[in-house]
Design a protein around this motif. Structure first.
Motif, PDB file in Angstrom:
ATOM      1  N   LEU A 166       0.834  -1.197   0.000  1.00  0.00           N
ATOM      2  CA  LEU A 166       0.000   0.000   0.000  1.00  0.00           C
ATOM      3  C   LEU A 166       0.873   1.253   0.000  1.00  0.00           C
ATOM      4  O   LEU A 166       0.627   2.188  -0.758  1.00  0.00           O
ATOM      5  CB  LEU A 166      -0.936   0.002   1.211  1.00  0.00           C
ATOM      6  CG  LEU A 166      -1.815   1.235   1.382  1.00  0.00           C
ATOM      7  CD1 LEU A 166      -2.779   1.393   0.200  1.00  0.00           C
ATOM      8  CD2 LEU A 166      -2.573   1.172   2.698  1.00  0.00           C
ATOM      9  N   VAL A 167       1.903   1.267   0.828  1.00  0.00           N
ATOM     10  CA  VAL A 167       2.800   2.427   0.893  1.00  0.00           C
ATOM     11  C   VAL A 167       3.471   2.652  -0.461  1.00  0.00           C
ATOM     12  O   VAL A 167       3.506   3.774  -0.976  1.00  0.00           O
ATOM     13  CB  VAL A 167       3.844   2.245   2.013  1.00  0.00           C
ATOM     14  CG1 VAL A 167       4.925   3.312   1.938  1.00  0.00           C
ATOM     15  CG2 VAL A 167       3.166   2.256   3.380  1.00  0.00           C
ATOM     16  N   VAL A 173       1.341   6.626  -6.875  1.00  0.00           N
ATOM     17  CA  VAL A 173       0.202   7.466  -7.258  1.00  0.00           C
ATOM     18  C   VAL A 173       0.515   8.917  -6.936  1.00  0.00           C
ATOM     19  O   VAL A 173       0.178   9.818  -7.704  1.00  0.00           O
ATOM     20  CB  VAL A 173      -1.088   7.009  -6.531  1.00  0.00           C
ATOM     21  CG1 VAL A 173      -2.182   8.047  -6.668  1.00  0.00           C
ATOM     22  CG2 VAL A 173      -1.549   5.676  -7.079  1.00  0.00           C
ATOM     23  N   GLY A 174       1.173   9.166  -5.817  1.00  0.00           N
ATOM     24  CA  GLY A 174       1.529  10.526  -5.439  1.00  0.00           C
ATOM     25  C   GLY A 174       2.529  11.171  -6.389  1.00  0.00           C
ATOM     26  O   GLY A 174       2.581  12.380  -6.512  1.00  0.00           O
ATOM     27  N   ALA A 175       3.298  10.350  -7.076  1.00  0.00           N
ATOM     28  CA  ALA A 175       4.296  10.862  -8.010  1.00  0.00           C
ATOM     29  C   ALA A 175       3.696  11.236  -9.350  1.00  0.00           C
ATOM     30  O   ALA A 175       4.316  11.935 -10.142  1.00  0.00           O
ATOM     31  CB  ALA A 175       5.404   9.823  -8.223  1.00  0.00           C
ATOM     32  N   HIS A 180      -8.025   9.833 -13.420  1.00  0.00           N
ATOM     33  CA  HIS A 180      -9.267  10.511 -13.779  1.00  0.00           C
ATOM     34  C   HIS A 180      -9.109  12.020 -13.901  1.00  0.00           C
ATOM     35  O   HIS A 180     -10.069  12.712 -14.198  1.00  0.00           O
ATOM     36  CB  HIS A 180     -10.383  10.152 -12.789  1.00  0.00           C
ATOM     37  CG  HIS A 180     -10.140  10.618 -11.400  1.00  0.00           C
ATOM     38  ND1 HIS A 180      -9.352   9.899 -10.523  1.00  0.00           N
ATOM     39  CD2 HIS A 180     -10.562  11.705 -10.733  1.00  0.00           C
ATOM     40  CE1 HIS A 180      -9.313  10.545  -9.376  1.00  0.00           C
ATOM     41  NE2 HIS A 180     -10.022  11.633  -9.474  1.00  0.00           N
ATOM     42  N   LEU A 181      -7.911  12.570 -13.728  1.00  0.00           N
ATOM     43  CA  LEU A 181      -7.731  14.027 -13.875  1.00  0.00           C
ATOM     44  C   LEU A 181      -7.367  14.413 -15.274  1.00  0.00           C
ATOM     45  O   LEU A 181      -6.754  13.785 -16.018  1.00  0.00           O
ATOM     46  CB  LEU A 181      -6.656  14.536 -12.911  1.00  0.00           C
ATOM     47  CG  LEU A 181      -7.038  14.489 -11.441  1.00  0.00           C
ATOM     48  CD1 LEU A 181      -5.917  15.088 -10.611  1.00  0.00           C
ATOM     49  CD2 LEU A 181      -8.308  15.258 -11.170  1.00  0.00           C
TER      50      LEU A 181
END
Length: 181
Positions: A166-167, A173-175, A180-181
């Motif tokens: 998960l981490v 994803v944070g990178a 959907h953006l």
């Protein structure tokens, strides 16, 4: 209805219903809400004053929560400048400087000349700082071990597999922006 319950915890079902993200279309809303609520509770618990005080008592190390976070990062990243720590921790320079001064006064960090800029300094953890951190980390390890000792081995193994995953996935994803953006 409010997202929180009377006992201060989030109701994952309410959190999931309040969402209007694509995960609901895929049927993930309740699961995402449950994980999100658990992570929120875990963060709150990890930064709680009571838990920090209990760790100080068990470890015999007296540090503010900010001092603990600075010591941890100085040891992990040092030698590091005050400005780098302030930015990393989202603190002002004066707050970071004062907290580092307290750690230095306590002999837990030391100021070293910056080889790239003679006017600046970098901080490193001292041996005493490394020992203090190790004692706090041992207290944290013991509390987690106590909790997990009551879990069946397959569940402990599953958590040990899934939490790092998960981490790593959250970092990925944070990178990059969500799809959907």
């Amino acid at each position: 209805p409010p997202l929180g319950r009377d006992d201060g915890h989030y109701d994952p079902g309410v959190v999931a219903r309040a969402s209007s993200t694509p995960d609901e279309v895929a049927g993930l809303g309740p699961q995402v809400g449950a994980v999100e609520a658990a992570i929120t509770d875990l963060f709150r618990l990890a930064s709680s004053r009571r838990l920090h005080q209990a760790r100080q008592e068990r470890s015999g190390v007296r540090l503010s929560r900010t001092g603990w976070e600075l010591l941890r990062r100085v040891e992990d990243l040092g030698p590091i400048r005050v400005s780098g720590l302030a930015e990393l921790m989202d603190l002002s320079l004066p707050v970071t400087s004062r907290a580092l001064q307290r750690l230095e006064d306590d002999g837990l960090v030391a100021r070293r000349p910056d080889p790239d800029d003679g006017r600046a300094a970098r901080f490193v953890a001292t041996r005493a700082g490394a020992r203090a951190r190790a004692r706090i980390q041992a207290a944290m390890h013991d509390e987690l071990a106590t909790v997990l000792a009551a879990w069946p081995e397959p569940e402990r193994q599953r958590l040990a597999e899934l939490l790092p995953r998960l981490v790593a996935d959250m970092r990925a994803v944070g990178a990059s922006p969500p799809p959907h953006l």
